[in-house]
Design an enzyme around this catalytic site. Structure first.
Site, PDB file in Angstrom:
ATOM      1  N   SER A 163       0.821  -1.218   0.000  1.00  0.00           N
ATOM      2  CA  SER A 163       0.000   0.000   0.000  1.00  0.00           C
ATOM      3  C   SER A 163       0.854   1.268   0.000  1.00  0.00           C
ATOM      4  O   SER A 163       0.475   2.271  -0.607  1.00  0.00           O
ATOM      5  CB  SER A 163      -0.953  -0.008   1.198  1.00  0.00           C
ATOM      6  OG  SER A 163      -0.232  -0.160   2.400  1.00  0.00           O
ATOM      7  N   THR A 164       2.016   1.253   0.652  1.00  0.00           N
ATOM      8  CA  THR A 164       2.864   2.454   0.670  1.00  0.00           C
ATOM      9  C   THR A 164       3.538   2.633  -0.694  1.00  0.00           C
ATOM     10  O   THR A 164       3.579   3.744  -1.231  1.00  0.00           O
ATOM     11  CB  THR A 164       3.922   2.356   1.792  1.00  0.00           C
ATOM     12  OG1 THR A 164       3.308   1.784   2.952  1.00  0.00           O
ATOM     13  CG2 THR A 164       4.479   3.728   2.132  1.00  0.00           C
ATOM     14  N   GLY A 198       8.124  -0.609   0.229  1.00  0.00           N
ATOM     15  CA  GLY A 198       7.681  -0.564   1.625  1.00  0.00           C
ATOM     16  C   GLY A 198       8.369  -1.625   2.458  1.00  0.00           C
ATOM     17  O   GLY A 198       9.252  -2.338   1.974  1.00  0.00           O
ATOM     18  N   LYS A 256      10.126  -8.103   4.957  1.00  0.00           N
ATOM     19  CA  LYS A 256       9.243  -7.763   3.859  1.00  0.00           C
ATOM     20  C   LYS A 256       8.483  -9.016   3.416  1.00  0.00           C
ATOM     21  O   LYS A 256       8.851 -10.125   3.772  1.00  0.00           O
ATOM     22  CB  LYS A 256      10.052  -7.204   2.677  1.00  0.00           C
ATOM     23  CG  LYS A 256      10.497  -5.767   2.921  1.00  0.00           C
ATOM     24  CD  LYS A 256      11.203  -5.149   1.726  1.00  0.00           C
ATOM     25  CE  LYS A 256      10.474  -5.246   0.432  1.00  0.00           C
ATOM     26  NZ  LYS A 256       9.080  -4.732   0.443  1.00  0.00           N
ATOM     27  N   GLY A 314       4.868  -9.053   3.424  1.00  0.00           N
ATOM     28  CA  GLY A 314       3.483  -9.047   3.901  1.00  0.00           C
ATOM     29  C   GLY A 314       2.509  -9.082   2.729  1.00  0.00           C
ATOM     30  O   GLY A 314       1.445  -9.691   2.804  1.00  0.00           O
ATOM     31  N   GLU A 366      10.643  -8.674  -5.140  1.00  0.00           N
ATOM     32  CA  GLU A 366      11.141  -7.464  -4.469  1.00  0.00           C
ATOM     33  C   GLU A 366      12.628  -7.601  -4.148  1.00  0.00           C
ATOM     34  O   GLU A 366      13.401  -6.650  -4.316  1.00  0.00           O
ATOM     35  CB  GLU A 366      10.368  -7.205  -3.171  1.00  0.00           C
ATOM     36  CG  GLU A 366       8.953  -6.713  -3.399  1.00  0.00           C
ATOM     37  CD  GLU A 366       8.141  -6.617  -2.127  1.00  0.00           C
ATOM     38  OE1 GLU A 366       7.243  -5.783  -2.078  1.00  0.00           O
ATOM     39  OE2 GLU A 366       8.392  -7.388  -1.179  1.00  0.00           O
ATOM     40  N   LYS A 404       6.289   0.845  11.705  1.00  0.00           N
ATOM     41  CA  LYS A 404       7.108  -0.259  11.186  1.00  0.00           C
ATOM     42  C   LYS A 404       8.495  -0.320  11.851  1.00  0.00           C
ATOM     43  O   LYS A 404       9.229  -1.282  11.671  1.00  0.00           O
ATOM     44  CB  LYS A 404       7.294  -0.118   9.673  1.00  0.00           C
ATOM     45  CG  LYS A 404       6.000   0.038   8.872  1.00  0.00           C
ATOM     46  CD  LYS A 404       5.228  -1.255   8.844  1.00  0.00           C
ATOM     47  CE  LYS A 404       3.948  -1.205   8.032  1.00  0.00           C
ATOM     48  NZ  LYS A 404       4.124  -1.079   6.615  1.00  0.00           N
TER      49      LYS A 404
END
Ligand code: 5RP
Length: 228
Positions: free
Chosen positions: A30-31, A84, A96, A98, A105, A123
């Site tokens: 989302s970020t 993110g 990372k 999630g 990534e 976070k």
């Protein structure tokens, strides 16, 4: 400030790391989605970049915004990636995955000169491990790998989609979410997981982040890696 506004603020503050003419890795989550949205606006205003998405989801978003894209087949060096994270510790080690995109990534991050992490301040943790560590596994080995990770002290759960079926990654693998509670030695755990046959990749990103931008209310806290 609401969490979403903080995510957007962190994403906005990462735009200054992106320069005209660069190849830009596009994170997932989302970020990162806020970043892609804002980058799309800059591209509309004349910024010339080529994006390399780290998931099908991010590729679809970038295409919808008409961000020009390339691939790792065409270009193996990425100038800057914005992504993110689920947790960040004081040494800028990350959890990372999630969102389930950890494999691509990490590949994108590994080809990147400057990895910029954007997140809200929740976070930031003193010790990694409260967030379940995602481990991508080949289906054939998932039960065996789950047993081996349990033996390391984690409660392990196969990730499922909203329909209850095992979650499938973009590379068609499964994900084990591994609850360690605390990971006192992430470097050693990363090595142990990488050495397990059947593990494709794990969500510990160590020595990869160049800078972490954490939004805390209206303030952006910048944490820089010492050696980057
Ligand atoms: C996806 C990721 C995400 O970057 C991570 O889960 C953070 O997501 P969000 O910005 O939605 O909190 O690693 O695989």
């Amino acid at each position: 400030m609401a969490n979403d506004q903080e995510k957007e603020a962190a994403a906005r503050s990462s735009l200054r790391f992106v320069k005209d003419g660069q190849v830009v890795g596009l994170g997932t989550g989302s970020t990162a989605a806020y970043f892609i949205q804002l980058l799309g606006e800059q591209v509309k205003n004349g910024l010339r970049i080529l994006g390399i998405p780290s998931s099908d989801r991010s590729r679809e978003q970038a295409e919808s915004l008409e961000i020009p894209l390339t691939t790792l087949d065409e270009c193996q060096q990425i100038d800057v990636t914005v992504d993110g994270a689920d947790e960040v510790d004081p040494q800028l080690r990350l959890i990372k995955g999630g969102g389930g995109a950890l494999l691509r990534e990490k590949i994108v991050a590994s080809a990147t000169r400057q990895l910029v992490i954007v997140a809200d301040a929740t976070k930031r943790v003193p010790v990694l491990g409260k967030f379940p560590l995602p481990v991508e596994v080949v289906k054939f080995a998932q039960a065996l790998v789950a047993k081996r990770i349990e033996a390391l002290g984690a409660a392990v759960e196969l990730r499922r989609d909203t329909g209850g079926k095992p979650f499938l990654t973009d590379e068609n693998n499964h994900i084990l979410d591994c609850r360690f509670g605390q990971i006192p030695d992430p470097d050693s755990l990363a090595r142990q997981l990488s050495d397990m046959p059947g593990v494709v990749e794990h969500g510990l990103f160590i020595g990869m982040a160049s800078v972490v931008l954490l939004a805390n209310g209206s303030e952006i806290v910048e944490l820089w890696a010492r050696d980057k």
